[in-house]
Design an enzyme around this catalytic site. Structure first.
Site, PDB file in Angstrom:
ATOM      1  N   GLU A 162       0.822  -1.217   0.000  1.00  0.00           N
ATOM      2  CA  GLU A 162       0.000   0.000   0.000  1.00  0.00           C
ATOM      3  C   GLU A 162       0.858   1.270   0.000  1.00  0.00           C
ATOM      4  O   GLU A 162       0.784   2.104   0.906  1.00  0.00           O
ATOM      5  CB  GLU A 162      -0.953  -0.014   1.192  1.00  0.00           C
ATOM      6  CG  GLU A 162      -1.990  -1.127   1.109  1.00  0.00           C
ATOM      7  CD  GLU A 162      -3.002  -1.095   2.241  1.00  0.00           C
ATOM      8  OE1 GLU A 162      -2.726  -0.459   3.281  1.00  0.00           O
ATOM      9  OE2 GLU A 162      -4.073  -1.702   2.088  1.00  0.00           O
ATOM     10  N   GLU A 319      -6.687  -7.877  -0.979  1.00  0.00           N
ATOM     11  CA  GLU A 319      -7.208  -7.667   0.376  1.00  0.00           C
ATOM     12  C   GLU A 319      -8.654  -7.204   0.305  1.00  0.00           C
ATOM     13  O   GLU A 319      -9.002  -6.298  -0.451  1.00  0.00           O
ATOM     14  CB  GLU A 319      -6.400  -6.606   1.138  1.00  0.00           C
ATOM     15  CG  GLU A 319      -5.021  -7.039   1.562  1.00  0.00           C
ATOM     16  CD  GLU A 319      -4.362  -5.989   2.444  1.00  0.00           C
ATOM     17  OE1 GLU A 319      -5.088  -5.215   3.113  1.00  0.00           O
ATOM     18  OE2 GLU A 319      -3.125  -5.932   2.460  1.00  0.00           O
TER      19      GLU A 319
END
Length: 690
Positions: A162, A319
């Site tokens: 991320e 995710e």
């Protein structure tokens, strides 16, 4: 003989290894005693897990002291997973540098726009320009790639985690920014021209005089908008440099394995068009609120964006959440059955995987109450039962791996640089122009009508699309403007909304009046921008339908266009609110305001019809319909009921009855209607025997 490009070849190997769609999640065994690992493996087999992401936050455990590497626990876990037939997406753990790095090299900690040094204690606590950070990140990546490059469990690489691209203001970053500016602009005179430094006497004599833009609170007046835009571009580039450096290391050791990093949905600070070109497969982390009545709408939009970033190629959902997500003031439980339909929605829109954060719910740390595949309550929970059932569904869809969604007939423009430029600067006519909200306003009626959508950039080849939607393109360079203009001139249909074409790539207002780059294309001039006050609205009339103008009002005069909708009160009573212009062989429609949802839906579906776009099918309001081809080219119709009530879907007559891959034995439907339970799903393989 056709040869796959290298990225496609790597992904093809992964598909063959997994024998279908990936299913699993982030596995963090370091949080648990070794005795738990055996249970994890047994439960993974029960749930049908075939891929786990491993090692994302493990740097401080595999290198507890500088240059001291302890891989024993990771060796054992990798061996256990290999023996169980579970493949590993191995992460470089560089998003969470260890405490010793912050202690011994405090200069690696970032500095914010207020001049404050960010401390250790969370994650992403590093300056992407720091030579020390880059050195140690490369070293741990080299160690991992050298040790596990030939391990039988290793199936792909996951670089970092991320990436944020938020920008650092430390002295090292300032020096790096200056070098980047010199490379971008070439000379200080060219920078002064691009930045418009004649205003307020800001002219620079040397790059050494330039700093990063400081917080607005530390300035007497407004900052230079081009400096801010260039700093955002630089911060994106610095983060991407970190990714490609680690990617190149693992690729040198394992050139046959795919490499990815996980994007954060429609994240503002990174230009994912640029990032996607540097990886083998686009990957997504997404956490829509289970109680949001439009959660499925926002998910669909992001899924379409991810698919579009690499030209329609399959992507990976790395995710998502089985239930509550940390971060909200009240994190409600997920309704029974919603996990299944939301997960299958990703596959319908091109995903090659259904994965979650995380495998086992944590007992400690900052995300103790984030849901997991194995909740705190273990296997007695409804969540676990739904996880096992979903694993069976995913296995039934193995034939979709490698297949693509139907090519869309509609493209929606999405440009990060325009997004960066249109939000936040105090000299803009309105501080409330919200790029994501405008995109969603235009996406909503298309999704509701089951119109398949691709996203595109201003420079994308648009010739294959019947209709192009431009929600807001405030900043556009000449090449992008010419691309859109040529698309319409050659027969395309375009719908563009207000505040588009206003500035060039240097964030400078285009000369000659608004709408700048698109005056000729749209056949209009805009005398004034009139952003409406928060409680101000005006009436609209569109073909006899009464609506409301909100947020914004352009004062338009026609230079060739015809009026499509008018204001019905106020100073602009009778004036054009929406226009249409025949340009070349095509048509350009312009919206000079933000209409209410129903009026916008009517205007947009009018464009859909006029462009000859064909929706997938007509369904009840709560049912989403998407087509995706299997690896063998066979069409599969996904029908997804997002409502907590039963609905009936009318099926079109077909030469042979479709088979529902999610039903026992992939049974065929003999009726011409499908009764769908609450949060029900069907995947109908169309045409021929299964």
């Amino acid at each position: 003989m056709n040869r796959l490009d290298p990225a496609d070849a790597r992904m093809d190997r992964l598909r063959r290894r997994l024998q279908g769609v990936a299913y699993g999640g982030d596995y963090n065994p370091e949080q648990w005693p070794a005795a738990t690992w055996e249970e994890d493996i047994r439960l993974m087999r029960e749930a049908g897990v075939n891929l786990v992401t491993l090692g994302v936050f493990s740097w401080g455990l595999v290198e507890p002291r500088p240059g001291v590497f302890e891989f024993g626990w990771l060796d054992e876990v990798m061996d256990l997973l290999a023996e169980a037939g579970v493949s590993v997406d191995l992460a470089t753990p560089t998003s969470a540098p260890p405490s010793w790095l912050a202690h011994e090299h405090p200069e690696t900690l970032p500095v914010d726009a207020e001049g404050r040094r960010i401390g250790f204690g969370s994650r992403h606590h590093y300056c992407p320009s720091s030579p020390a950070y880059r050195y140690y990140a490369a070293r741990i990546t080299e160690q991992l790639a050298g040790r596990y490059g030939g391990h039988p469990a290793l199936a792909m690489w996951h670089i970092g985690n991320e990436y944020m691209g938020m920008g650092c203001h430390c002295p090292v970053s300032v020096a790096h920014f200056r070098r980047w500016l010199a490379d971008r602009h070439g000379s200080i005179d060219d920078l002064n021209e691009a930045w418009g430094t004649a205003f307020w006497g800001q002219r620079y004599e040397t790059f050494d005089h330039i700093g990063t833009p400081v917080s607005h609170s530390r300035l007497v007046g407004a900052p230079n908008p081009v400096q801010e835009l260039d700093f955002t571009r630089f911060s994106d580039a610095a983060a991407l440099d970190c990714f490609t450096a680690e990617r190149d290391i693992v690729r040198r050791h394992t050139p046959q394995l795919p490499v990815t990093t996980n994007f954060m949905a429609s994240f503002k600070h990174l230009d994912y068009w640029r990032w996607a070109a540097e990886e083998d497969v686009v990957s997504l982390d997404i956490y829509p609120k289970s109680w949001d009545p439009e959660g499925q709408l926002h998910s669909a939009c992001n899924f379409d964006l991810m698919r579009s970033l690499r030209g329609g190629a399959p992507w990976m959902l790395l995710e998502s959440a089985t239930g509550p997500v940390v971060g909200e003031e009240r994190n409600s439980a997920r309704p029974a059955g919603q996990l299944r339909v939301r997960s299958l929605q990703a596959v319908a829109r091109g995903a090659e995987s259904v994965m979650f954060f995380q495998w086992r719910a944590s007992r400690a740390g900052a995300e103790r109450f984030h849901s997991a595949m194995v909740p705190h309550g273990g296997t007695r929970t409804r969540t676990w039962r739904e996880v096992v059932s979903l694993g069976e569904d995913v296995a039934r869809l193995a034939g979709l791996a490698g297949g693509r969604c139907d090519r869309a007939e509609v493209a929606v423009l999405w440009d990060w640089e325009s997004w960066w430029a249109v939000e936040g600067h105090p000299d803009l006519p309105s501080h409330d122009v919200d790029h994501k909200a405008r995109v969603m306003d235009h996406y909503r009626p298309l999704w509701g009508a089951n119109v398949t959508v691709d996203f595109a950039g201003p420079h994308t080849d648009l010739t294959a699309y019947r209709l192009v939607i431009v929600p807001n393109l405030y900043l556009v360079d000449d090449a992008g403007a010419e691309n859109l203009t040529a698309y319409v001139h050659d027969g395309g249909h375009l719908l563009m909304s207000y505040f588009s074409g206003i500035v060039d790539e240097h964030n400078q207002v285009r000369p000659g009046g608004h709408p700048g780059a698109f005056r000729d294309l749209l056949g209009i001039g805009i005398d004034e921008f009139n952003p409406l006050q928060p409680d101000e609205t005006h009436g609209l009339d569109h073909a006899g339908h009464t609506g409301t103008a909100n947020d914004w009002q352009d004062v338009i005069h026609l230079t060739g266009a015809e009026t499509l909708a008018t204001y019905t009160d106020g100073e602009q009573d009778g004036g054009p609110a929406a226009t249409r212009h025949r340009f070349g062989s095509g048509t350009a429609t312009y919206l000079g305001t933000s209409p209410d949802r129903e009026t916008l839906r009517r205007l947009m579906l009018d464009c859909v019809t006029g462009a000859g776009v064909t929706p997938v099918m007509d369904t009840p309001e709560s049912v989403e319909a998407v087509r995706r081809r299997g690896a063998d080219g066979t069409d599969h119709l996904f029908l997804l009921n997002h409502a907590p009530e039963e609905v009936t879907v009318e099926l079109a007559p077909a030469a042979s009855k479709p088979h529902d891959l999610l039903a026992p034995g992939a049974q065929a439907y003999e009726a011409d209607r499908l009764v769908m339970p609450p949060y029900g799903a069907a995947v109908l393989r169309e045409g021929g025997e299964r």
